[in-house]
Design an enzyme around this catalytic site. Structure first.
Site, PDB file in Angstrom:
ATOM      1  CE1 TYR A   1      -9.720   2.402   6.157  1.00 56.72           C
ATOM      2  CE2 TYR A   1      -8.789   3.527   8.054  1.00 56.72           C
ATOM      3  CZ  TYR A   1      -8.696   3.121   6.739  1.00 56.72           C
ATOM      4  OH  TYR A   1      -7.564   3.423   6.006  1.00 56.72           O
ATOM      5  CE  LYS A   2      -8.287  -1.144   4.018  1.00 54.45           C
ATOM      6  NZ  LYS A   2      -7.658   0.013   4.692  1.00 54.45           N
TER       7      LYS A   2
ATOM      8  CG  ASP B   1      -0.164  -2.564   6.710  1.00 57.85           C
ATOM      9  OD1 ASP B   1      -1.305  -2.864   7.127  1.00 57.85           O
ATOM     10  OD2 ASP B   1       0.056  -1.546   6.036  1.00 57.85           O
TER      11      ASP B   1
ATOM     12  CG  PHE C   1      -2.022   1.011   1.096  1.00 58.99           C
ATOM     13  CD1 PHE C   1      -3.096   0.798   0.257  1.00 58.99           C
ATOM     14  CD2 PHE C   1      -1.960   2.199   1.804  1.00 58.99           C
ATOM     15  CE1 PHE C   1      -4.107   1.740   0.123  1.00 58.99           C
ATOM     16  CE2 PHE C   1      -2.958   3.155   1.682  1.00 58.99           C
ATOM     17  CZ  PHE C   1      -4.041   2.927   0.840  1.00 58.99           C
TER      18      PHE C   1
ATOM     19  NE  ARG D   1      -9.390  -2.954  -3.291  1.00 58.98           N
ATOM     20  CZ  ARG D   1      -8.987  -2.405  -2.143  1.00 58.98           C
ATOM     21  NH1 ARG D   1      -7.877  -2.849  -1.565  1.00 58.98           N
ATOM     22  NH2 ARG D   1      -9.676  -1.438  -1.573  1.00 58.98           N
TER      23      ARG D   1
END
Length: 416
Positions: free
Chosen positions: A226-227, A201, A129, A375
């Site tokens: 938040y995922k 991560d 990322f 995705r």
């Protein structure tokens, strides 16, 4: 499963099916973007009202004590710990992923500088990322001490890139683009053999796949809430440090919340013991409180059950898309092997952005990442097998009808 009726029957007997009621989802929407922003837990609205109306509105500043605001980072960290294989009082929920990465990266480099100052290389994947790479670049530029970034172009190249010159291996356990799942224990052991430290991560791991930080011998870990953890838009991230490393150095953002005597108002910094030293400034209480609502749902199941359903959901989606879309320029970029797959599936398409926009227009919400990556995230807490079947059929229709060619789907929005 060869028919939609098979999926309906499977949903009816799914032991995780009732958990869907723990979340608020719009009618007629199939939400396959929990890998980017999780759905709203049903209790979150009431919790927000409670914080704003009662704790802030009536309790005012006294709520730092009476409502337990001060203890939230540590208390929520303990609720998260079991999902990532951490121990009691080893995790705090605070700040952002990028800020927490800066903290642990500096800490790891300082530990290595004391052990072997010749180690100057930080290894990560080119497809990591971007914020992870940017933080390394910014820190190396700030330090001006010869640190360099070594980027690898495929997950298979990562082991060979970690050598005796490596200070830190920064690895995202589940790649945000491809969904490739790394073997945490194996890569950590390899890094340690070379004398390197690991930073993991967990943004696409926590709440999505079983994680065992302590059992894998990991050194540092950061991630967002938040995922898959459903903490809300921009909810605070988390940080974990192996206990044997925590006290060796100060983390660089030595704010007052990390002081051993926060309200002593002393002129010199003295770090708090344990993971509390990785706190920095005053916490965003309203958003931090929402994280608890997302964590509560996980206490009604376990990560192994979620993992089994996740693999079944992703298997079904891959199978249906490959069977029904063979005439279209779709390329699966997510590994087929269960041991190498996270909880989202990515397909490459030359006009992936427009295809995703056309799907969203039909109520199937996935997302797009450059270059050409569509995705689809599968969150076992609220995604069913019939959702998967219907999403695949919607994709077939969008591709067969060329609906994605409409100009409104080709126009790029700021957030993709």
């Amino acid at each position: 499963m060869t028919t939609r009726e098979d999926c309906l029957a499977l949903d009816a007997r799914d032991p995780l099916g009732p958990l869907r009621e723990e979340f608020v989802l719009p009618e007629g929407v199939i939400y396959l973007d929990g890998n980017s922003l999780g759905a709203r837990p049903r209790p979150a609205l009431q919790r927000a009202r409670e914080v704003v109306e009662k704790e802030w509105g009536e309790g005012l500043i006294g709520s730092w004590n009476s409502a337990g605001w001060r203890a939230l980072p540590e208390r929520l960290g303990n609720r998260l710990a079991r999902l990532i294989g951490a121990g009691e009082d080893e995790v705090v929920i605070t700040d952002t992923t990028s800020i927490n990465l800066f903290k642990v990266l500096v800490a790891a480099l300082r530990v290595q500088a004391d052990r072997d100052p010749s180690r100057k290389v930080i290894v990560t994947e080119r497809s990591n990322f971007p914020t992870d790479i940017y933080m390394v670049e910014g820190l190396a530029d700030m330090l001006q001490q010869g640190y360099s970034l070594r980027l690898v172009d495929a997950p298979e190249e990562l082991p060979a890139a970690i050598g005796t010159d490596t200070a830190v291996a920064l690895i995202t356990q589940v790649n945000y683009k491809t969904g490739h799942l790394h073997d945490m224990a194996a890569l950590t052991a390899l890094a340690h053999e070379c004398g390197a430290l690991t930073i993991w991560d967990l943004c696409h791991s926590a709440g999505a796949v079983p994680v065992d930080l302590k059992g894998s011998g990991a050194d540092y870990a950061i991630g967002c809430t938040y995922k898959y953890l459903n903490g809300g838009p921009g909810s605070p991230a988390f940080v974990w440090v192996a206990p044997h490393l925590r006290e060796l150095v100060w983390q660089p953002l030595t704010g007052w919340w990390g002081h051993v005597r926060q309200f002593g108002m002393e002129a010199r910094y003295e770090p708090a013991p344990g993971i509390g030293r990785y706190l920095c400034g005053t916490q965003p209480i309203t958003s931090l409180a929402m994280v608890e609502c997302g964590l509560e749902a996980f206490e009604k199941t376990d990560m192994q059950a979620l993992r089994e359903k996740s693999l079944a959901l992703t298997d079904l989606f891959i199978e249906r898309v490959r069977a029904r879309c063979g005439e279209h320029p779709l390329t699966l970029v997510t590994p087929l092997e269960h041991a190498r797959r996270g909880s989202h599936v990515s397909f490459e398409h030359p006009e992936g952005y427009a295809v995703i926009q056309a799907l969203i227009d039909r109520g199937v919400i996935g997302d797009y990442r450059e270059p050409r990556i569509m995705r689809f995230g599968f969150t076992p807490l609220y995604t069913g097998f019939t959702d998967v079947w219907d999403a695949a059929e919607a994709l077939v229709d969008v591709l067969d009808s060329d609906a994605w060619r409409a100009e409104r789907f080709m126009t790029r929005k700021q957030v993709t």
